[in-house]
Write a protein that holds these residues in place. Structure first.
Motif, PDB file in Angstrom:
ATOM      1  N   SER A  26      40.794 -76.104 -63.865  1.00 17.05           N
ATOM      2  CA  SER A  26      40.162 -75.738 -62.598  1.00 17.05           C
ATOM      3  C   SER A  26      41.089 -75.829 -61.405  1.00 17.05           C
ATOM      4  N   GLN A  27      42.175 -76.597 -61.493  1.00 14.23           N
ATOM      5  CA  GLN A  27      43.064 -76.736 -60.342  1.00 14.23           C
ATOM      6  C   GLN A  27      43.754 -75.425 -59.974  1.00 14.23           C
ATOM      7  N   TYR A  28      43.741 -74.453 -60.885  1.00 17.92           N
ATOM      8  CA  TYR A  28      44.397 -73.168 -60.611  1.00 17.92           C
ATOM      9  C   TYR A  28      43.421 -72.079 -60.151  1.00 17.92           C
ATOM     10  N   LEU A  29      42.159 -72.427 -59.972  1.00 19.23           N
ATOM     11  CA  LEU A  29      41.136 -71.407 -59.748  1.00 19.23           C
ATOM     12  C   LEU A  29      40.629 -71.350 -58.305  1.00 19.23           C
ATOM     13  N   ASP A  30      41.291 -72.036 -57.385  1.00 20.60           N
ATOM     14  CA  ASP A  30      40.809 -72.114 -56.007  1.00 20.60           C
ATOM     15  C   ASP A  30      40.702 -70.756 -55.332  1.00 20.60           C
ATOM     16  N   ARG A  31      41.589 -69.838 -55.677  1.00 21.93           N
ATOM     17  CA  ARG A  31      41.615 -68.538 -54.992  1.00 21.93           C
ATOM     18  C   ARG A  31      40.679 -67.511 -55.631  1.00 21.93           C
ATOM     19  N   LEU A  32      39.968 -67.887 -56.694  1.00 15.46           N
ATOM     20  CA  LEU A  32      39.128 -66.933 -57.404  1.00 15.46           C
ATOM     21  C   LEU A  32      37.753 -66.807 -56.762  1.00 15.46           C
ATOM     22  N   ALA A  34      33.615 -65.704 -57.162  1.00 17.71           N
ATOM     23  CA  ALA A  34      32.607 -65.959 -58.195  1.00 17.71           C
ATOM     24  C   ALA A  34      32.688 -64.918 -59.300  1.00 17.71           C
ATOM     25  N   GLY A  35      32.937 -63.655 -58.924  1.00 25.11           N
ATOM     26  CA  GLY A  35      33.069 -62.596 -59.920  1.00 25.11           C
ATOM     27  C   GLY A  35      34.274 -62.797 -60.814  1.00 25.11           C
ATOM     28  N   ASP A  36      35.392 -63.235 -60.236  1.00 22.47           N
ATOM     29  CA  ASP A  36      36.583 -63.527 -61.036  1.00 22.47           C
ATOM     30  C   ASP A  36      36.267 -64.593 -62.085  1.00 22.47           C
ATOM     31  N   ARG A  37      35.543 -65.625 -61.662  1.00 27.56           N
ATOM     32  CA  ARG A  37      35.212 -66.715 -62.578  1.00 27.56           C
ATOM     33  C   ARG A  37      34.283 -66.232 -63.696  1.00 27.56           C
ATOM     34  N   GLU A  38      33.353 -65.342 -63.349  1.00 24.99           N
ATOM     35  CA  GLU A  38      32.452 -64.796 -64.365  1.00 24.99           C
ATOM     36  C   GLU A  38      33.207 -63.946 -65.378  1.00 24.99           C
ATOM     37  N   ALA A  39      34.290 -63.312 -64.936  1.00 19.61           N
ATOM     38  CA  ALA A  39      35.069 -62.454 -65.835  1.00 19.61           C
ATOM     39  C   ALA A  39      35.898 -63.253 -66.835  1.00 19.61           C
ATOM     40  N   ILE A  40      36.225 -64.497 -66.514  1.00 13.95           N
ATOM     41  CA  ILE A  40      37.140 -65.274 -67.346  1.00 13.95           C
ATOM     42  C   ILE A  40      36.656 -65.416 -68.789  1.00 13.95           C
ATOM     43  N   GLU A 228      48.183 -59.248 -54.506  1.00  8.67           N
ATOM     44  CA  GLU A 228      47.148 -60.057 -53.871  1.00  8.67           C
ATOM     45  C   GLU A 228      46.055 -60.458 -54.853  1.00  8.67           C
ATOM     46  N   SER A 229      46.091 -59.924 -56.067  1.00  7.60           N
ATOM     47  CA  SER A 229      45.076 -60.265 -57.061  1.00  7.60           C
ATOM     48  C   SER A 229      45.265 -61.710 -57.509  1.00  7.60           C
ATOM     49  N   ALA A 230      44.210 -62.508 -57.415  1.00  3.04           N
ATOM     50  CA  ALA A 230      44.311 -63.917 -57.800  1.00  3.04           C
ATOM     51  C   ALA A 230      44.386 -64.087 -59.315  1.00  3.04           C
ATOM     52  N   LEU A 231      43.841 -63.124 -60.063  1.00  2.00           N
ATOM     53  CA  LEU A 231      43.943 -63.125 -61.517  1.00  2.00           C
ATOM     54  C   LEU A 231      44.982 -62.115 -61.960  1.00  2.00           C
ATOM     55  N   ASP A 232      45.698 -62.423 -63.011  1.00  2.00           N
ATOM     56  CA  ASP A 232      46.627 -61.467 -63.605  1.00  2.00           C
ATOM     57  C   ASP A 232      46.381 -61.448 -65.113  1.00  2.00           C
ATOM     58  N   VAL A 233      46.212 -60.268 -65.663  1.00  2.00           N
ATOM     59  CA  VAL A 233      45.886 -60.118 -67.084  1.00  2.00           C
ATOM     60  C   VAL A 233      46.912 -59.206 -67.740  1.00  2.00           C
ATOM     61  N   PHE A 254      48.093 -61.287 -75.471  1.00  2.00           N
ATOM     62  CA  PHE A 254      47.150 -61.443 -74.362  1.00  2.00           C
ATOM     63  C   PHE A 254      47.537 -62.654 -73.526  1.00  2.00           C
ATOM     64  N   PHE A 255      47.576 -62.461 -72.207  1.00  2.00           N
ATOM     65  CA  PHE A 255      47.794 -63.563 -71.273  1.00  2.00           C
ATOM     66  C   PHE A 255      46.792 -63.457 -70.135  1.00  2.00           C
ATOM     67  N   LEU A 256      46.075 -64.536 -69.890  1.00  4.28           N
ATOM     68  CA  LEU A 256      45.201 -64.655 -68.724  1.00  4.28           C
ATOM     69  C   LEU A 256      45.836 -65.685 -67.797  1.00  4.28           C
ATOM     70  N   ASN A 257      46.200 -65.246 -66.598  1.00  3.32           N
ATOM     71  CA  ASN A 257      46.953 -66.078 -65.679  1.00  3.32           C
ATOM     72  C   ASN A 257      46.306 -66.125 -64.303  1.00  3.32           C
ATOM     73  N   ALA A 258      46.541 -67.226 -63.588  1.00  3.91           N
ATOM     74  CA  ALA A 258      46.167 -67.342 -62.180  1.00  3.91           C
ATOM     75  C   ALA A 258      47.439 -67.211 -61.350  1.00  3.91           C
TER      76      ALA A 258
END
Length: 555
Positions: A26-32, A34-40, A228-233, A254-258
């Motif tokens: 969770s320490q890497y998710l501050d910039r996400l 609610a929709g970003d979090r739902e996508a994870i 500027e995207s907080a998520l990178d896939v 596959f890589f899911l990154n913040a």
């Protein structure tokens, strides 16, 4: 007297070489949003599906082996972890840690249920079992048009007709349909949730590519994801290392990154120097490319990964490898900072304490390690990618099975040479200084060689080490049994090796490359002794991830 010698099992030996690190959380998710979090969680499911594809790609018997091991009651947690880390039954140095599976049949006799080769087949599961390179090349030579394109494609497997014995091509979209169709649906669902429009565009186009088998457009969309995207896939077929026979077929990863915005801003300033670094490479103009696209450079913290991500853990990647999207939009360099930090603290620092002369230990710094990895990835874009005397022929095609190791060696040494250029012109501040870069590079050499010289990175590093030692840039103290950088010779050795490798690649003379690899791609007695000491002391070879995002209630 009873022997007290303890026998170490193959799986224990392999697992002892790795240290767990916590990744994501969770320490890497501050910039996400609610929709970003739902996508994870949807994206994590995609990663797990691509993991299943890669298990199939790794070896023809891999799926059956995984199923068998996971069906045992009770399950063996060590074998479970080994298969998770290595994606197959072979660990470092291609050592088999699971014997062929045998069971007693109804006739009362023991029968082999799953045959596991002692070493992974060079053709992976991209070609029919037992195929030889010559048969494949002869087949391709007789093809024309689309049939020939498919036969040489990054995104088709080669099969053998059970009746006629003839070879034919099958698209990835058909071969892996059972995984790609649900993955496509999940990507589309995630695209509707993420906050950044450019990321959503990539997820949608990659979803289509999984069905159509056409990857260029979605690769371009991936390259154009906003900084500027907080998520990178990153998801799709990219690396060629599993295809050791021809280095052509690509494996799914596959890589899911913040996004790490602060570090990305610092690193981005190097991207504009790509052409300038190419122009200053120590080779004739024939070997230098013009009109290079500066790679997009971002720093991320990994949340989750799957597919072609067997240990050693990927700390950075420069993609795509397909020349078609590169010509349109260049490439993108992704530096995974939290993995880098884990490797440095758990592996590189303990190695340095054992192999370096004590007076040079203080110059082993994380920033030198971190920035050289950055330059390694940038340097994949440097140098010739097509032969200087045949612009239509790729270096990859000409060098075949030697390409991967030579390319990794090129990226390492040309990257180190480029660091010297940037230090001299002031682009790098001088902290860390050249001495720190060279000494950290020497310590890191042992980290890579420990992966084994059957692996591209390990072989590439062994070649560099022996060449530089021959040139006097590294020395060995027979009394202390320690190594050191010889500062008045290392710069010249790095320049000489950079020239040598770039010319070998550009000329594309496979026989000369073979001679170079045979001469320098070895492990000398003093290096073997140092590696043995590291093993005896239990210094890990690399790290493996514990995904906090799966365990701390984040998803």
């Amino acid at each position: 007297m009873e022997s007290t010698t303890k026998t170490v099992s193959p799986i224990d030996k392999q697992l002892a070489r790795f240290k767990e690190i916590e990744v994501g959380g969770s320490q890497y998710l501050d910039r996400l949003t609610a929709g970003d979090r739902e996508a994870i969680p949807l994206l994590v499911q995609v990663g797990k599906l691509l993991d299943q594809i890669y298990i199939r790609q790794r070896w023809s018997g891999n799926e059956a082996l995984h199923s068998y091991i996971h069906s045992q009651n009770p399950r063996d947690p060590k074998l479970d972890l080994g298969l998770q880390l290595f994606k197959g039954p072979w660990g470092l140095n291609e050592e088999r840690f699971i014997d062929s599976i045998k069971e007693r049949g109804d006739d009362g006799n023991i029968h082999e249920k799953i045959h596991i080769p002692h070493h992974p087949p060079p053709h992976g599961n991209f070609y029919p079992d037992g195929i030889k390179r010559e048969e494949y090349l002869d087949w391709v030579a007789g093809l024309e048009g689309q049939d020939k394109l498919n036969a040489e494609s990054y995104y088709h497997v080669v099969k053998r007709d059970a009746t006629t014995g003839k070879l034919y091509s099958v698209s990835y979209s058909n071969e892996y349909k059972e995984f790609l169709v649900p993955a496509s649906k999940l990507l589309k669902q995630a695209a509707d949730l993420v906050s950044d429009e450019s990321l959503a565009k990539f997820l949608k186009s990659r979803a289509e590519a999984f069905i159509t088998n056409e990857y260029t457009e979605s690769d371009v969309d991936w390259l154009r994801i906003s900084k500027e995207s907080a998520l990178d896939v990153t998801c799709g077929p990219y690396e060629n290392y599993t295809d050791k026979m021809l280095n052509v077929r690509t494996a799914y990863e596959f890589f899911l990154n913040a996004r790490d915005f602060d570090s990305s801003a610092i690193l981005a300033k190097f991207s504009s120097r790509l052409q300038d670094m190419e122009d200053q490479m120590p080779v004739d103009e024939l070997y230098k490319a013009k009109g290079l696209y500066p790679p997009a450079i971002i720093t991320v913290n990994q949340l989750y990964s799957g597919g072609d991500v067997a240990v050693p853990m990927t700390a950075a990647y420069n993609l795509p490898n397909d020349e078609a999207p590169i010509k349109i939009a260049g490439s993108k360099l992704v530096i995974i900072k939290n993995v880098q930090e884990g490797k440095f603290e758990k592996v590189l620092r303990p190695i340095a304490q054992q192999v370096l002369d004590s007076d040079q230990l203080g110059k082993v710094e994380f920033e030198a390690f971190f920035q050289h990895v950055l330059m390694h990835e940038v340097a994949h874009s440097l140098g010739p990618h097509f032969l200087v005397r045949d612009k239509a022929k790729k270096v990859r095609t000409a060098l075949e099975e030697y390409h991967a190791a030579m390319e990794e060696a090129k990226a390492d040494i040309a990257g180190l040479y480029a660091v010297g250029l940037l230090l001299k012109d002031g682009t790098l501040s001088g902290n860390p200084d050249a001495e720190s870069f060279y000494i950290t590079y020497l310590a890191s050499a042992f980290r890579s060689i420990r992966f084994g010289i059957t692996q591209a990175h390990g072989l590439g590093q062994a070649m560099q080490f022996e060449y530089i030692k021959e040139q006097g840039g590294f020395s060995y103290n027979t009394e202390t049994r320690k190594f050191r950088v010889v500062m008045d010779k290392i710069e010249g050795a790095v320049r000489s090796l950079t020239t040598r490798i770039l010319v070998l690649q550009g000329d594309g003379d496979k026989q000369k490359v073979k001679e170079f690899v045979d001469k320098y791609g070895v492990i000398s007695p003093e290096v073997k002794e140092a590696l043995s000491t590291l093993e005896d002391l239990g210094v890990p070879v690399d790290v493996y991830p514990k995904y906090r995002i799966l365990e701390d209630g984040t998803i």
